[in-house]
Design an enzyme around this catalytic site. Structure first.
Site, mmCIF file in Angstrom:
data_model
loop_
_atom_site.group_PDB
_atom_site.id
_atom_site.type_symbol
_atom_site.label_atom_id
_atom_site.label_comp_id
_atom_site.label_asym_id
_atom_site.label_seq_id
_atom_site.Cartn_x
_atom_site.Cartn_y
_atom_site.Cartn_z
ATOM 1 N N ASP A 1 0.837 -1.210 0.000
ATOM 2 C CA ASP A 1 0.000 0.000 0.000
ATOM 3 C C ASP A 1 0.865 1.251 0.000
ATOM 4 O O ASP A 1 0.476 2.288 0.519
ATOM 5 C CB ASP A 1 -0.930 -0.007 1.216
ATOM 6 C CG ASP A 1 -2.071 0.997 1.078
ATOM 7 O OD1 ASP A 1 -2.666 1.367 2.117
ATOM 8 O OD2 ASP A 1 -2.352 1.420 -0.057
ATOM 9 N N LYS B 1 2.726 3.544 -5.644
ATOM 10 C CA LYS B 1 2.149 2.552 -6.573
ATOM 11 C C LYS B 1 3.146 2.077 -7.618
ATOM 12 O O LYS B 1 3.086 0.939 -8.053
ATOM 13 C CB LYS B 1 0.880 3.112 -7.244
ATOM 14 C CG LYS B 1 -0.136 3.653 -6.240
ATOM 15 C CD LYS B 1 -0.376 2.702 -5.074
ATOM 16 C CE LYS B 1 -0.967 3.416 -3.870
ATOM 17 N NZ LYS B 1 -0.964 2.556 -2.642
ATOM 18 N N ASP C 1 -3.279 -2.995 -2.514
ATOM 19 C CA ASP C 1 -4.337 -1.983 -2.533
ATOM 20 C C ASP C 1 -4.206 -1.136 -3.798
ATOM 21 O O ASP C 1 -3.145 -1.063 -4.408
ATOM 22 C CB ASP C 1 -4.234 -1.073 -1.293
ATOM 23 C CG ASP C 1 -5.443 -0.143 -1.151
ATOM 24 O OD1 ASP C 1 -5.286 0.932 -0.562
ATOM 25 O OD2 ASP C 1 -6.543 -0.511 -1.650
ATOM 26 N N ASN C 2 -5.287 -0.495 -4.210
ATOM 27 C CA ASN C 2 -5.285 0.535 -5.262
ATOM 28 C C ASN C 2 -4.914 0.068 -6.649
ATOM 29 O O ASN C 2 -4.307 0.821 -7.425
ATOM 30 C CB ASN C 2 -4.338 1.680 -4.878
ATOM 31 C CG ASN C 2 -4.572 2.195 -3.501
ATOM 32 O OD1 ASN C 2 -3.700 2.099 -2.636
ATOM 33 N ND2 ASN C 2 -5.751 2.736 -3.258
ATOM 34 N N GLU D 1 -11.356 4.255 -0.964
ATOM 35 C CA GLU D 1 -11.781 4.536 0.408
ATOM 36 C C GLU D 1 -12.626 5.810 0.517
ATOM 37 O O GLU D 1 -12.293 6.842 -0.039
ATOM 38 C CB GLU D 1 -10.557 4.662 1.343
ATOM 39 C CG GLU D 1 -9.458 5.561 0.860
ATOM 40 C CD GLU D 1 -8.387 4.805 0.081
ATOM 41 O OE1 GLU D 1 -8.678 3.760 -0.512
ATOM 42 O OE2 GLU D 1 -7.241 5.278 0.048
HETATM 43 C C1 LIG Z 1 8.983 3.102 -1.905
HETATM 44 N N1 LIG Z 1 9.153 2.500 -0.627
HETATM 45 C C2 LIG Z 1 8.583 2.924 0.517
HETATM 46 N N2 LIG Z 1 9.087 2.480 1.685
HETATM 47 C C3 LIG Z 1 8.540 2.884 2.850
HETATM 48 N N3 LIG Z 1 7.481 3.731 2.947
HETATM 49 C C4 LIG Z 1 6.971 4.196 1.792
HETATM 50 C C5 LIG Z 1 7.478 3.813 0.538
HETATM 51 N N4 LIG Z 1 6.735 4.431 -0.428
HETATM 52 C C6 LIG Z 1 5.805 5.167 0.211
HETATM 53 N N5 LIG Z 1 5.943 5.028 1.546
HETATM 54 C C7 LIG Z 1 5.087 5.625 2.564
HETATM 55 O O1 LIG Z 1 3.815 4.981 2.418
HETATM 56 C C8 LIG Z 1 2.772 5.994 2.329
HETATM 57 C C9 LIG Z 1 2.382 6.189 0.904
HETATM 58 C C10 LIG Z 1 1.339 5.549 0.387
HETATM 59 C C11 LIG Z 1 1.005 5.751 -1.065
HETATM 60 N N6 LIG Z 1 -0.432 5.584 -1.232
HETATM 61 C C12 LIG Z 1 -1.058 6.292 -2.164
HETATM 62 O O2 LIG Z 1 -0.465 7.057 -2.922
HETATM 63 C C13 LIG Z 1 -2.530 6.168 -2.231
HETATM 64 C C14 LIG Z 1 -3.230 7.140 -2.946
HETATM 65 C C15 LIG Z 1 -4.621 7.105 -3.036
HETATM 66 C C16 LIG Z 1 -5.335 8.132 -3.800
HETATM 67 C C17 LIG Z 1 -6.386 7.796 -4.645
HETATM 68 C C18 LIG Z 1 -7.063 8.782 -5.369
HETATM 69 C C19 LIG Z 1 -6.689 10.118 -5.239
HETATM 70 F F1 LIG Z 1 -7.333 11.077 -5.919
HETATM 71 C C20 LIG Z 1 -5.629 10.467 -4.405
HETATM 72 C C21 LIG Z 1 -4.948 9.484 -3.690
HETATM 73 C C22 LIG Z 1 -5.344 6.081 -2.390
HETATM 74 C C23 LIG Z 1 -4.631 5.102 -1.671
HETATM 75 O O3 LIG Z 1 -5.284 4.103 -1.033
HETATM 76 C C24 LIG Z 1 -3.235 5.127 -1.592
HETATM 77 O O4 LIG Z 1 -2.603 4.128 -0.907
HETATM 78 C C25 LIG Z 1 3.404 7.254 2.899
HETATM 79 O O5 LIG Z 1 3.304 7.241 4.301
HETATM 80 C C26 LIG Z 1 4.859 7.117 2.438
HETATM 81 O O6 LIG Z 1 5.743 7.833 3.273
HETATM 82 MG MG LIG Z 2 -3.994 2.525 -0.511
#
Ligand SMILES: CNc1ncnc2c1ncn2[C@@H]1O[C@H](/C=C/CNC(=O)c2cc(-c3ccc(F)cc3)cc(O)c2O)[C@@H](O)[C@H]1O
Ligand SMILES: [Mg+2]
Length: 214
Positions: free
Chosen positions: A141, A144, A169-170, A199
């Site tokens: 999650d 992406k 997810d997603n 969500e």
């Molecule tokens: C790349 N490796 C990584 N290692 C450790 N942590 C990581 C990470 N990448 C991202 N993260 C962290 O996970 C989280 C990021 C999650 C990314 N999720 C999304 O982009 C997302 C985005 C949407 C979304 C959907 C529609 C919209 F209009 C806007 C957003 C819905 C979701 O359910 C999502 O999960 C942050 O806390 C980030 O700091």
């Molecule tokens: Mg998600």
């Protein structure tokens, strides 16, 4: 400086939740997202599907990529057998700090190992740092465009075994086209799509469950 959305979410949990009660923490976050500020937690509809897959797998080793605020961490950890811990990876320190407090407020800190860092760096360290041989269940999650490189990393590091379950997810919104193409066309995975919605909205989204065939 102005608070972040995760920090405002934490305040809502402390105000509306009951300490030590994971269900109340889940409800408080869902309420905050429906009535105050939308946030990218897996949410209640997809969360129920997550619950059913975790319950079905009943995993002994669990990994989550992208803790964010800890909502799905709480959902998963509350279902784990006694003595089972889940490892969750989060590289944003502000989000990690909020997640630690939300997980602790739910009373689940003893079932969760939150590691601050990037999945790309930490996945290769799982065996040496945490004594993990293979993962029974992985929840993806995070960013992406990192789902595909990270599943390949799991394979390269020998962290999957026959029957390992990956739940992503997603896969529709925002979408993970390259990951979907890979798991649906690779002979090494048996994939299944669970339709749902983004969500807290009516937008189409869903989860992809992929079982590693060895
Ligand atoms: C790349 N490796 C990584 N290692 C450790 N942590 C990581 C990470 N990448 C991202 N993260 C962290 O996970 C989280 C990021 C999650 C990314 N999720 C999304 O982009 C997302 C985005 C949407 C979304 C959907 C529609 C919209 F209009 C806007 C957003 C819905 C979701 O359910 C999502 O999960 C942050 O806390 C980030 O700091
Ligand atoms: Mg998600």
């Amino acid at each position: 400086t102005r608070s972040t959305r995760p920090q405002r979410m934490l305040k809502a949990v402390q105000k509306n939740g009951t300490k030590g009660n994971p269900e109340s923490v889940i409800s408080a976050i869902d309420y905050f997202c429906k009535h105050s500020e939308w946030a990218m937690n897996v949410g209640d509809e997809k969360g129920s599907i997550l619950d059913s897959v975790v319950t079905e797998v009943n995993p002994s080793t669990v990994l989550e990529l992208g803790t964010y605020c800890g909502y799905s961490t709480v959902r998963i950890a509350r279902l784990l057998s006694p003595g089972t811990k889940l490892i969750t990876l989060e590289f944003n320190p502000v989000n990690a700090a909020v997640a630690r407090q939300i997980i602790a407020y739910a009373g689940l800190q003893d079932k969760v190992i939150l590691v601050e860092g990037s999945s790309g760096d930490l996945i290769p360290q799982m065996k040496e740092r945490f004594g993990i041989m293979t993962f029974d269940f992985i929840f993806l999650d995070h960013w992406k465009d990192r789902y595909l490189p990270d599943i390949k990393l799991f394979e390269e590091c020998g962290l999957l075994r026959k029957g390992s379950v990956l739940l992503a997810d997603n896969v529709i919104c925002p979408g993970t086209p390259e990951y979907l193409e890979y798991v649906r066309n690779s002979p090494r995975y048996e994939s299944k799509y669970y339709p749902a919605h983004l969500e807290y909205t009516k937008v189409e989204d869903g989860l992809e469950k992929s079982v590693f065939l060895g």
